[in-house]
Design a protein around this motif. Structure first.
Motif, PDB file in Angstrom:
ATOM      1  N   LEU A 128      -6.391  14.798  -4.391  1.00 12.02           N
ATOM      2  CA  LEU A 128      -5.982  13.435  -4.585  1.00 12.02           C
ATOM      3  C   LEU A 128      -4.416  13.285  -4.256  1.00 12.02           C
ATOM      4  O   LEU A 128      -3.921  12.380  -3.739  1.00 12.02           O
ATOM      5  CB  LEU A 128      -6.346  13.019  -6.068  1.00 12.02           C
ATOM      6  CG  LEU A 128      -7.810  13.173  -6.515  1.00 12.02           C
ATOM      7  CD1 LEU A 128      -7.929  12.632  -7.771  1.00 12.02           C
ATOM      8  CD2 LEU A 128      -8.280  11.909  -5.547  1.00 12.02           C
ATOM      9  N   LEU A 129      -3.619  14.363  -4.413  1.00  8.99           N
ATOM     10  CA  LEU A 129      -2.137  14.401  -4.067  1.00  8.99           C
ATOM     11  C   LEU A 129      -2.140  14.251  -2.489  1.00  8.99           C
ATOM     12  O   LEU A 129      -1.452  13.469  -1.880  1.00  8.99           O
ATOM     13  CB  LEU A 129      -1.782  15.698  -4.559  1.00  8.99           C
ATOM     14  CG  LEU A 129      -0.078  15.937  -3.993  1.00  8.99           C
ATOM     15  CD1 LEU A 129       0.705  14.689  -4.403  1.00  8.99           C
ATOM     16  CD2 LEU A 129       0.551  17.075  -4.482  1.00  8.99           C
ATOM     17  N   GLY A 130      -3.321  15.123  -1.899  1.00 12.68           N
ATOM     18  CA  GLY A 130      -3.241  15.163  -0.359  1.00 12.68           C
ATOM     19  C   GLY A 130      -3.628  13.727   0.352  1.00 12.68           C
ATOM     20  O   GLY A 130      -2.937  13.260   1.202  1.00 12.68           O
ATOM     21  N   ALA A 131      -4.556  13.207  -0.295  1.00  5.97           N
ATOM     22  CA  ALA A 131      -4.944  11.783   0.073  1.00  5.97           C
ATOM     23  C   ALA A 131      -3.850  10.959  -0.281  1.00  5.97           C
ATOM     24  O   ALA A 131      -3.535   9.996   0.577  1.00  5.97           O
ATOM     25  CB  ALA A 131      -6.203  11.403  -0.733  1.00  5.97           C
ATOM     26  N   SER A 132      -3.099  11.038  -1.423  1.00  3.51           N
ATOM     27  CA  SER A 132      -2.169   9.986  -1.478  1.00  3.51           C
ATOM     28  C   SER A 132      -1.092  10.249  -0.534  1.00  3.51           C
ATOM     29  O   SER A 132      -0.292   9.134  -0.080  1.00  3.51           O
ATOM     30  CB  SER A 132      -1.408  10.152  -2.953  1.00  3.51           C
ATOM     31  OG  SER A 132      -2.511  10.261  -3.683  1.00  3.51           O
ATOM     32  N   ILE A 133      -0.618  11.394  -0.096  1.00  2.00           N
ATOM     33  CA  ILE A 133       0.416  11.697   0.888  1.00  2.00           C
ATOM     34  C   ILE A 133       0.010  10.955   2.132  1.00  2.00           C
ATOM     35  O   ILE A 133       0.817  10.511   2.899  1.00  2.00           O
ATOM     36  CB  ILE A 133       0.684  13.385   1.089  1.00  2.00           C
ATOM     37  CG1 ILE A 133       1.260  13.531  -0.421  1.00  2.00           C
ATOM     38  CG2 ILE A 133       1.502  13.315   2.182  1.00  2.00           C
ATOM     39  CD1 ILE A 133       1.354  15.168  -0.560  1.00  2.00           C
ATOM     40  N   TRP A 134      -1.410  11.265   2.518  1.00  3.58           N
ATOM     41  CA  TRP A 134      -1.816  10.688   3.760  1.00  3.58           C
ATOM     42  C   TRP A 134      -1.739   9.094   3.738  1.00  3.58           C
ATOM     43  O   TRP A 134      -1.513   8.566   4.829  1.00  3.58           O
ATOM     44  CB  TRP A 134      -3.378  10.982   4.184  1.00  3.58           C
ATOM     45  CG  TRP A 134      -3.668  10.435   5.116  1.00  3.58           C
ATOM     46  CD1 TRP A 134      -3.571  10.808   6.662  1.00  3.58           C
ATOM     47  CD2 TRP A 134      -4.509   9.389   5.289  1.00  3.58           C
ATOM     48  NE1 TRP A 134      -4.325  10.059   7.395  1.00  3.58           N
ATOM     49  CE2 TRP A 134      -4.695   9.018   6.827  1.00  3.58           C
ATOM     50  CE3 TRP A 134      -5.142   8.199   4.491  1.00  3.58           C
ATOM     51  CZ2 TRP A 134      -5.365   7.650   7.224  1.00  3.58           C
ATOM     52  CZ3 TRP A 134      -5.640   7.196   4.716  1.00  3.58           C
ATOM     53  CH2 TRP A 134      -5.900   6.931   6.043  1.00  3.58           C
ATOM     54  N   THR A 135      -2.256   8.424   2.554  1.00  9.13           N
ATOM     55  CA  THR A 135      -2.105   7.084   2.407  1.00  9.13           C
ATOM     56  C   THR A 135      -0.863   6.483   2.596  1.00  9.13           C
ATOM     57  O   THR A 135      -0.669   5.385   3.423  1.00  9.13           O
ATOM     58  CB  THR A 135      -2.919   6.448   1.409  1.00  9.13           C
ATOM     59  OG1 THR A 135      -2.088   6.902   0.212  1.00  9.13           O
ATOM     60  CG2 THR A 135      -4.329   6.921   1.420  1.00  9.13           C
ATOM     61  N   ALA A 136       0.312   7.336   1.939  1.00  8.07           N
ATOM     62  CA  ALA A 136       1.615   6.789   2.367  1.00  8.07           C
ATOM     63  C   ALA A 136       1.993   6.815   3.700  1.00  8.07           C
ATOM     64  O   ALA A 136       2.736   5.983   4.244  1.00  8.07           O
ATOM     65  CB  ALA A 136       2.549   7.540   1.321  1.00  8.07           C
TER      66      ALA A 136
ATOM     67  N   SER B 254       0.913  -1.166   0.096  1.00  8.91           N
ATOM     68  CA  SER B 254       0.269  -0.064  -0.112  1.00  8.91           C
ATOM     69  C   SER B 254       0.894   1.242   0.042  1.00  8.91           C
ATOM     70  O   SER B 254       0.723   2.263  -0.798  1.00  8.91           O
ATOM     71  CB  SER B 254      -0.981  -0.032   1.372  1.00  8.91           C
ATOM     72  OG  SER B 254      -1.707   1.175   1.117  1.00  8.91           O
ATOM     73  N   PHE B 255       1.844   1.376   0.831  1.00 11.86           N
ATOM     74  CA  PHE B 255       3.073   2.163   0.951  1.00 11.86           C
ATOM     75  C   PHE B 255       3.484   2.450  -0.610  1.00 11.86           C
ATOM     76  O   PHE B 255       3.589   3.865  -0.969  1.00 11.86           O
ATOM     77  CB  PHE B 255       4.026   2.233   1.688  1.00 11.86           C
ATOM     78  CG  PHE B 255       4.919   2.961   1.896  1.00 11.86           C
ATOM     79  CD1 PHE B 255       4.972   4.424   2.350  1.00 11.86           C
ATOM     80  CD2 PHE B 255       6.300   2.845   1.270  1.00 11.86           C
ATOM     81  CE1 PHE B 255       5.882   5.380   2.464  1.00 11.86           C
ATOM     82  CE2 PHE B 255       7.508   3.928   1.403  1.00 11.86           C
ATOM     83  CZ  PHE B 255       7.122   5.141   1.847  1.00 11.86           C
ATOM     84  N   ILE B 256       3.916   1.277  -1.355  1.00  7.52           N
ATOM     85  CA  ILE B 256       4.512   1.682  -2.755  1.00  7.52           C
ATOM     86  C   ILE B 256       3.341   2.123  -3.650  1.00  7.52           C
ATOM     87  O   ILE B 256       3.737   3.162  -4.221  1.00  7.52           O
ATOM     88  CB  ILE B 256       5.028   0.043  -3.300  1.00  7.52           C
ATOM     89  CG1 ILE B 256       6.110  -0.018  -2.352  1.00  7.52           C
ATOM     90  CG2 ILE B 256       5.343   0.301  -4.549  1.00  7.52           C
ATOM     91  CD1 ILE B 256       6.550  -1.593  -2.527  1.00  7.52           C
ATOM     92  N   GLY B 257       2.276   1.640  -3.517  1.00  6.22           N
ATOM     93  CA  GLY B 257       1.132   2.212  -4.400  1.00  6.22           C
ATOM     94  C   GLY B 257       0.895   3.687  -4.073  1.00  6.22           C
ATOM     95  O   GLY B 257       0.732   4.437  -4.831  1.00  6.22           O
ATOM     96  N   SER B 258       0.877   4.105  -2.687  1.00  5.21           N
ATOM     97  CA  SER B 258       0.691   5.547  -2.409  1.00  5.21           C
ATOM     98  C   SER B 258       1.711   6.267  -2.794  1.00  5.21           C
ATOM     99  O   SER B 258       1.578   7.452  -3.446  1.00  5.21           O
ATOM    100  CB  SER B 258       0.641   5.505  -0.826  1.00  5.21           C
ATOM    101  OG  SER B 258      -0.584   4.921  -0.387  1.00  5.21           O
ATOM    102  N   ILE B 259       3.070   5.744  -2.750  1.00  5.28           N
ATOM    103  CA  ILE B 259       4.177   6.881  -3.560  1.00  5.28           C
ATOM    104  C   ILE B 259       3.821   6.950  -4.961  1.00  5.28           C
ATOM    105  O   ILE B 259       4.183   7.777  -5.617  1.00  5.28           O
ATOM    106  CB  ILE B 259       5.519   5.985  -3.191  1.00  5.28           C
ATOM    107  CG1 ILE B 259       5.774   5.966  -1.876  1.00  5.28           C
ATOM    108  CG2 ILE B 259       6.747   6.590  -4.022  1.00  5.28           C
ATOM    109  CD1 ILE B 259       5.748   7.419  -0.941  1.00  5.28           C
ATOM    110  N   GLY B 260       3.490   5.783  -5.618  1.00  4.81           N
ATOM    111  CA  GLY B 260       3.095   5.865  -7.046  1.00  4.81           C
ATOM    112  C   GLY B 260       2.059   7.027  -7.446  1.00  4.81           C
ATOM    113  O   GLY B 260       2.005   7.835  -8.250  1.00  4.81           O
ATOM    114  N   ALA B 261       0.948   6.845  -6.358  1.00  4.43           N
ATOM    115  CA  ALA B 261      -0.191   7.886  -6.388  1.00  4.43           C
ATOM    116  C   ALA B 261       0.508   9.357  -6.302  1.00  4.43           C
ATOM    117  O   ALA B 261      -0.018  10.372  -7.176  1.00  4.43           O
ATOM    118  CB  ALA B 261      -1.266   7.757  -5.633  1.00  4.43           C
ATOM    119  N   ILE B 262       1.599   9.741  -5.363  1.00  6.35           N
ATOM    120  CA  ILE B 262       1.968  10.807  -5.054  1.00  6.35           C
ATOM    121  C   ILE B 262       2.826  11.350  -6.409  1.00  6.35           C
ATOM    122  O   ILE B 262       2.454  12.259  -7.066  1.00  6.35           O
ATOM    123  CB  ILE B 262       2.991  10.750  -4.021  1.00  6.35           C
ATOM    124  CG1 ILE B 262       2.126  10.561  -2.636  1.00  6.35           C
ATOM    125  CG2 ILE B 262       3.944  11.874  -3.989  1.00  6.35           C
ATOM    126  CD1 ILE B 262       3.087  10.200  -1.300  1.00  6.35           C
TER     127      ILE B 262
END
Length: 168
Positions: free
Chosen positions: A153-161, A106-114
């Motif tokens: 969406l960038l903010g949500a991605s940073i939070w999920t990471a 999930s962290f790796i995916g979140s970095i991809g989203a960032i």
């Protein structure tokens, strides 16, 4: 002694405070799931759309004017670039969705989203017409109105990471 006791919380007050704290954490849990899986659904839907001709044409001006992505059209066709981006978005969504099973994935995916949303937010600066001057003040143009949501969406991605990095 009674005067001192009047300043101490009663059992009823403590129970109410505890109930409030529990409801806040329930509310927070709902926010966590909506943020994470809202991001997943958004990435999945947008990723699937990339396989359509209309979406491939729609993103062309954004990608062509991007100093970070313009080169993709030198390697791939119009539809090929869109398909590649779609595959990346779908993989990122699936990785983020794996949070109950693997914080690391999930962290790796979140970095991809960032990375994805940093790129799309950068389109605000590189796409002609994203901002338009009106009375000396920059307002969002048509493409800017489309792209500005990516900031959230960038903010949500940073939070999920950050949440996934905190571990299992």
């Amino acid at each position: 002694m009674d005067t001192a006791n009047q300043f101490l919380p009663t059992e009823e007050t403590l129970v109410k405070a505890l109930t409030r704290a529990k409801s806040t954490s329930s509310f927070e849990r709902v926010g966590i799931y909506v943020s994470r899986y809202g991001l997943v659904v958004t990435l999945l839907l947008i990723g699937v759309l990339k396989f359509t001709a209309g979406e491939a044409q729609g993103i062309q001006p954004l990608v062509t004017n991007s100093p970070l992505m313009f080169w993709l059209y030198r390697i791939f066709s119009l539809q090929g670039v869109s398909n590649l981006i779609g595959v990346i978005e779908i993989v990122i969504a699936l990785l983020i969705a794996l949070r109950p099973f693997s914080a690391r994935f999930s962290f790796i995916g979140s970095i991809g989203a960032i990375i994805t949303f940093v790129l799309t937010v950068s389109f605000l600066l590189s796409t002609p017409g994203a901002f338009q001057l009106s009375h000396g003040f920059p307002l969002l143009g048509e493409s800017g109105q489309f792209l500005i949501k990516d900031l959230v969406l960038l903010g949500a991605s940073i939070w999920t990471a950050a949440e996934a990095q905190s571990g299992d």
